[in-house]
Design a protein around this motif. Structure first.
Motif, PDB file in Angstrom:
ATOM      1  N   ALA A  15       0.945  -1.174  -0.034  1.00 49.60           N
ATOM      2  CA  ALA A  15      -0.118  -0.121   0.080  1.00 49.60           C
ATOM      3  C   ALA A  15       0.752   1.390   0.122  1.00 49.60           C
ATOM      4  O   ALA A  15       0.763   2.197  -0.756  1.00 49.60           O
ATOM      5  CB  ALA A  15      -0.907   0.115   1.034  1.00 49.60           C
ATOM      6  N   ALA A  16       1.955   1.181   0.903  1.00 50.29           N
ATOM      7  CA  ALA A  16       3.050   2.532   0.992  1.00 50.29           C
ATOM      8  C   ALA A  16       3.551   2.292  -0.355  1.00 50.29           C
ATOM      9  O   ALA A  16       3.627   3.647  -0.971  1.00 50.29           O
ATOM     10  CB  ALA A  16       3.967   2.235   1.976  1.00 50.29           C
ATOM     11  N   GLN A  17       3.800   1.551  -1.118  1.00 52.12           N
ATOM     12  CA  GLN A  17       4.395   1.734  -2.362  1.00 52.12           C
ATOM     13  C   GLN A  17       3.829   2.364  -3.567  1.00 52.12           C
ATOM     14  O   GLN A  17       4.089   2.613  -4.460  1.00 52.12           O
ATOM     15  CB  GLN A  17       4.979   0.402  -2.994  1.00 52.12           C
ATOM     16  CG  GLN A  17       6.275   0.027  -2.230  1.00 52.12           C
ATOM     17  CD  GLN A  17       6.869  -1.047  -2.875  1.00 52.12           C
ATOM     18  OE1 GLN A  17       6.832  -1.580  -4.194  1.00 52.12           O
ATOM     19  NE2 GLN A  17       7.787  -1.949  -2.179  1.00 52.12           N
ATOM     20  N   GLN A  18       2.263   2.107  -3.148  1.00 55.06           N
ATOM     21  CA  GLN A  18       1.352   2.772  -4.310  1.00 55.06           C
ATOM     22  C   GLN A  18       1.053   4.191  -3.859  1.00 55.06           C
ATOM     23  O   GLN A  18       0.905   5.198  -4.867  1.00 55.06           O
ATOM     24  CB  GLN A  18       0.195   2.053  -3.944  1.00 55.06           C
ATOM     25  CG  GLN A  18       0.140   0.720  -4.735  1.00 55.06           C
ATOM     26  CD  GLN A  18       0.729   0.580  -5.968  1.00 55.06           C
ATOM     27  OE1 GLN A  18       0.106   1.163  -6.985  1.00 55.06           O
ATOM     28  NE2 GLN A  18       1.400  -0.289  -6.302  1.00 55.06           N
ATOM     29  N   ILE A  19       1.125   4.686  -2.533  1.00 60.28           N
ATOM     30  CA  ILE A  19       0.803   6.138  -2.179  1.00 60.28           C
ATOM     31  C   ILE A  19       2.086   6.922  -2.283  1.00 60.28           C
ATOM     32  O   ILE A  19       2.003   8.115  -2.736  1.00 60.28           O
ATOM     33  CB  ILE A  19       0.312   6.002  -0.716  1.00 60.28           C
ATOM     34  CG1 ILE A  19      -0.985   5.110  -0.687  1.00 60.28           C
ATOM     35  CG2 ILE A  19       0.249   7.413  -0.210  1.00 60.28           C
ATOM     36  CD1 ILE A  19      -1.538   4.775   0.763  1.00 60.28           C
ATOM     37  N   LEU A  20       3.365   6.443  -1.801  1.00 55.91           N
ATOM     38  CA  LEU A  20       4.483   7.240  -1.653  1.00 55.91           C
ATOM     39  C   LEU A  20       5.083   7.895  -3.024  1.00 55.91           C
ATOM     40  O   LEU A  20       5.167   9.093  -2.873  1.00 55.91           O
ATOM     41  CB  LEU A  20       5.685   6.603  -1.066  1.00 55.91           C
ATOM     42  CG  LEU A  20       5.510   6.973   0.397  1.00 55.91           C
ATOM     43  CD1 LEU A  20       4.364   6.218   1.277  1.00 55.91           C
ATOM     44  CD2 LEU A  20       6.888   6.072   1.179  1.00 55.91           C
ATOM     45  N   PRO A  21       4.964   7.287  -4.078  1.00 56.60           N
ATOM     46  CA  PRO A  21       5.382   7.913  -5.168  1.00 56.60           C
ATOM     47  C   PRO A  21       4.440   9.102  -5.798  1.00 56.60           C
ATOM     48  O   PRO A  21       5.063  10.069  -6.302  1.00 56.60           O
ATOM     49  CB  PRO A  21       5.078   6.924  -6.292  1.00 56.60           C
ATOM     50  CG  PRO A  21       5.401   5.646  -5.839  1.00 56.60           C
ATOM     51  CD  PRO A  21       4.601   5.801  -4.353  1.00 56.60           C
ATOM     52  N   ARG A  22       3.451   9.184  -5.217  1.00 60.39           N
ATOM     53  CA  ARG A  22       2.317  10.472  -5.613  1.00 60.39           C
ATOM     54  C   ARG A  22       2.606  11.583  -4.601  1.00 60.39           C
ATOM     55  O   ARG A  22       2.683  12.670  -4.780  1.00 60.39           O
ATOM     56  CB  ARG A  22       1.185  10.138  -5.402  1.00 60.39           C
ATOM     57  CG  ARG A  22       0.428   9.228  -6.673  1.00 60.39           C
ATOM     58  CD  ARG A  22      -0.941   9.017  -6.888  1.00 60.39           C
ATOM     59  NE  ARG A  22      -1.683   8.672  -5.381  1.00 60.39           N
ATOM     60  CZ  ARG A  22      -1.737   7.442  -4.871  1.00 60.39           C
ATOM     61  NH1 ARG A  22      -1.362   6.309  -5.450  1.00 60.39           N
ATOM     62  NH2 ARG A  22      -2.403   7.319  -4.000  1.00 60.39           N
ATOM     63  N   ASN A  99       2.180   8.064 -15.413  1.00 65.96           N
ATOM     64  CA  ASN A  99       1.241   8.767 -14.594  1.00 65.96           C
ATOM     65  C   ASN A  99       1.820  10.623 -14.875  1.00 65.96           C
ATOM     66  O   ASN A  99       1.679  11.080 -13.943  1.00 65.96           O
ATOM     67  CB  ASN A  99       1.593   8.724 -13.381  1.00 65.96           C
ATOM     68  CG  ASN A  99       1.142   7.280 -12.886  1.00 65.96           C
ATOM     69  OD1 ASN A  99       0.068   6.888 -13.455  1.00 65.96           O
ATOM     70  ND2 ASN A  99       1.899   6.634 -12.082  1.00 65.96           N
ATOM     71  N   ASP A 100       1.695  10.936 -16.044  1.00 69.81           N
ATOM     72  CA  ASP A 100       2.045  12.286 -16.420  1.00 69.81           C
ATOM     73  C   ASP A 100       3.310  12.691 -15.935  1.00 69.81           C
ATOM     74  O   ASP A 100       3.764  13.618 -15.396  1.00 69.81           O
ATOM     75  CB  ASP A 100       1.168  13.194 -15.862  1.00 69.81           C
ATOM     76  CG  ASP A 100       1.061  14.628 -16.479  1.00 69.81           C
ATOM     77  OD1 ASP A 100       1.531  14.861 -17.637  1.00 69.81           O
ATOM     78  OD2 ASP A 100       0.684  15.616 -15.702  1.00 69.81           O
ATOM     79  N   CYS A 101       4.387  11.654 -16.349  1.00 71.03           N
ATOM     80  CA  CYS A 101       5.866  11.725 -15.932  1.00 71.03           C
ATOM     81  C   CYS A 101       5.775  11.935 -14.274  1.00 71.03           C
ATOM     82  O   CYS A 101       7.069  12.507 -13.989  1.00 71.03           O
ATOM     83  CB  CYS A 101       6.499  13.155 -16.348  1.00 71.03           C
ATOM     84  SG  CYS A 101       6.380  12.937 -18.367  1.00 71.03           S
ATOM     85  N   GLN A 102       5.091  11.404 -13.488  1.00 69.11           N
ATOM     86  CA  GLN A 102       5.199  11.368 -12.214  1.00 69.11           C
ATOM     87  C   GLN A 102       5.923  10.198 -11.889  1.00 69.11           C
ATOM     88  O   GLN A 102       6.699   9.824 -10.808  1.00 69.11           O
ATOM     89  CB  GLN A 102       3.860  11.280 -11.294  1.00 69.11           C
ATOM     90  CG  GLN A 102       3.167  12.508 -11.383  1.00 69.11           C
ATOM     91  CD  GLN A 102       4.122  13.784 -10.874  1.00 69.11           C
ATOM     92  OE1 GLN A 102       4.368  13.700  -9.561  1.00 69.11           O
ATOM     93  NE2 GLN A 102       4.571  14.704 -11.713  1.00 69.11           N
ATOM     94  N   GLY A 103       5.994   8.998 -12.766  1.00 69.94           N
ATOM     95  CA  GLY A 103       7.102   7.753 -12.438  1.00 69.94           C
ATOM     96  C   GLY A 103       6.447   6.999 -11.217  1.00 69.94           C
ATOM     97  O   GLY A 103       5.399   7.336 -10.576  1.00 69.94           O
ATOM     98  N   LYS A 104       7.173   6.012 -10.932  1.00 68.65           N
ATOM     99  CA  LYS A 104       6.720   5.088 -10.040  1.00 68.65           C
ATOM    100  C   LYS A 104       8.076   4.734  -9.108  1.00 68.65           C
ATOM    101  O   LYS A 104       7.862   3.985  -8.177  1.00 68.65           O
ATOM    102  CB  LYS A 104       6.299   3.472 -10.660  1.00 68.65           C
ATOM    103  CG  LYS A 104       5.101   3.859 -11.372  1.00 68.65           C
ATOM    104  CD  LYS A 104       4.672   2.662 -12.238  1.00 68.65           C
ATOM    105  CE  LYS A 104       3.322   2.730 -13.067  1.00 68.65           C
ATOM    106  NZ  LYS A 104       3.129   1.487 -13.902  1.00 68.65           N
ATOM    107  N   CYS A 105       9.230   5.307  -9.461  1.00 70.21           N
ATOM    108  CA  CYS A 105      10.285   4.952  -8.700  1.00 70.21           C
ATOM    109  C   CYS A 105      10.563   5.618  -7.262  1.00 70.21           C
ATOM    110  O   CYS A 105      10.510   6.944  -7.490  1.00 70.21           O
ATOM    111  CB  CYS A 105      11.480   5.214  -9.765  1.00 70.21           C
ATOM    112  SG  CYS A 105      13.098   4.722  -8.895  1.00 70.21           S
ATOM    113  N   LEU A 106      10.550   4.794  -6.387  1.00 74.54           N
ATOM    114  CA  LEU A 106      10.706   5.344  -5.263  1.00 74.54           C
ATOM    115  C   LEU A 106      12.141   6.045  -4.772  1.00 74.54           C
ATOM    116  O   LEU A 106      12.170   6.880  -4.041  1.00 74.54           O
ATOM    117  CB  LEU A 106      10.466   4.172  -3.941  1.00 74.54           C
ATOM    118  CG  LEU A 106       9.125   3.768  -3.778  1.00 74.54           C
ATOM    119  CD1 LEU A 106       9.066   3.014  -2.584  1.00 74.54           C
ATOM    120  CD2 LEU A 106       8.247   4.893  -3.553  1.00 74.54           C
ATOM    121  N   THR A 107      13.076   5.551  -5.553  1.00 72.85           N
ATOM    122  CA  THR A 107      14.384   6.067  -5.448  1.00 72.85           C
ATOM    123  C   THR A 107      14.427   7.579  -5.849  1.00 72.85           C
ATOM    124  O   THR A 107      14.729   8.531  -5.370  1.00 72.85           O
ATOM    125  CB  THR A 107      15.558   5.228  -6.341  1.00 72.85           C
ATOM    126  OG1 THR A 107      15.470   4.018  -5.901  1.00 72.85           O
ATOM    127  CG2 THR A 107      16.880   6.124  -6.357  1.00 72.85           C
TER     128      THR A 107
END
Length: 195
Positions: A15-22, A99-107
């Motif tokens: 769940a955190a991996q889905q929320i934190l990138p945003r 996601n409109d160049c928001q990406g998914k990478c936590l790094t």
């Protein structure tokens, strides 16, 4: 086989991996993550002693998954090392353009934010990114040995330069909401590898 406790912990981290990138690390409350995971509030401190410990576990879990995916891409059969490297960069581009160049990478999302706030998270980031560069280095060495690419510097320096360049491009893409920095980075990648 996972235990119910392992499933609960994994649900919280997913769940955190889905929320934190945003939203980032500091802006996300524990309750928001627990609600998204469908887990009762009391469960958090059973699995994580603090938000900092949670952040470290989150990064380690993220890198375990990311590195497994990276290993699959860089070991794809029937391709040269150069082809596997370019496939990896293409998948990076696609992931970071989502996601409109928001990406998914936590790094990309968390490195600047947490490196000054949490030493344990900084170390998890350092270990994860070092492991990424290690894999790039090994693939570059394989490419040089088989003749599918060539380099002007050491394999380690080339791997580090490529990683740094792609990470920087990912940040610029986020700032401008424009994928064109990846075009430049891909072109420079090909030049560094003499492709």
């Amino acid at each position: 086989m996972k235990t119910p406790q392992g499933d609960t912990r994994a649900s919280i981290l997913r769940a955190a991996q889905q929320i934190l990138p945003r939203k980032g690390f500091a802006a996300v409350g524990i309750n928001e993550v627990l609600t998204a995971a469908g887990v009762p509030k009391g469960s958090f401190y059973h699995f994580f002693g603090s938000k900092d410990a949670f952040g470290e576990a989150l990064m380690r879990d993220y890198y375990a998954d990311y590195l497994a995916d990276m290993d699959r891409t860089l070991a794809e059969p029937g391709l040269t090392a150069a082809q596997r490297l370019m496939n990896y960069w293409q998948s990076w581009r696609e992931m970071q353009s989502a996601n409109d160049c928001q990406g998914k990478c936590l790094t990309v999302k968390l490195s600047a934010e947490v490196s000054d706030l949490s030493e344990s998270m900084r170390l998890a980031l350092k270990e994860g990114t070092t492991a990424m560069v290690d894999r790039l280095e090994r693939t570059i060495i394989a490419g040089v040995e088989e003749g599918s690419l060539s380099i002007d510097s050491s394999a380690r320096d080339t791997a580090q330069a490529l990683y740094d360049m792609w990470l920087g491009a990912s940040l610029v893409v986020k700032i401008h909401r424009d994928k064109s920095p990846f075009d430049t980075t891909m072109k420079l990648t090909r030049q560094l590898l003499h492709l």
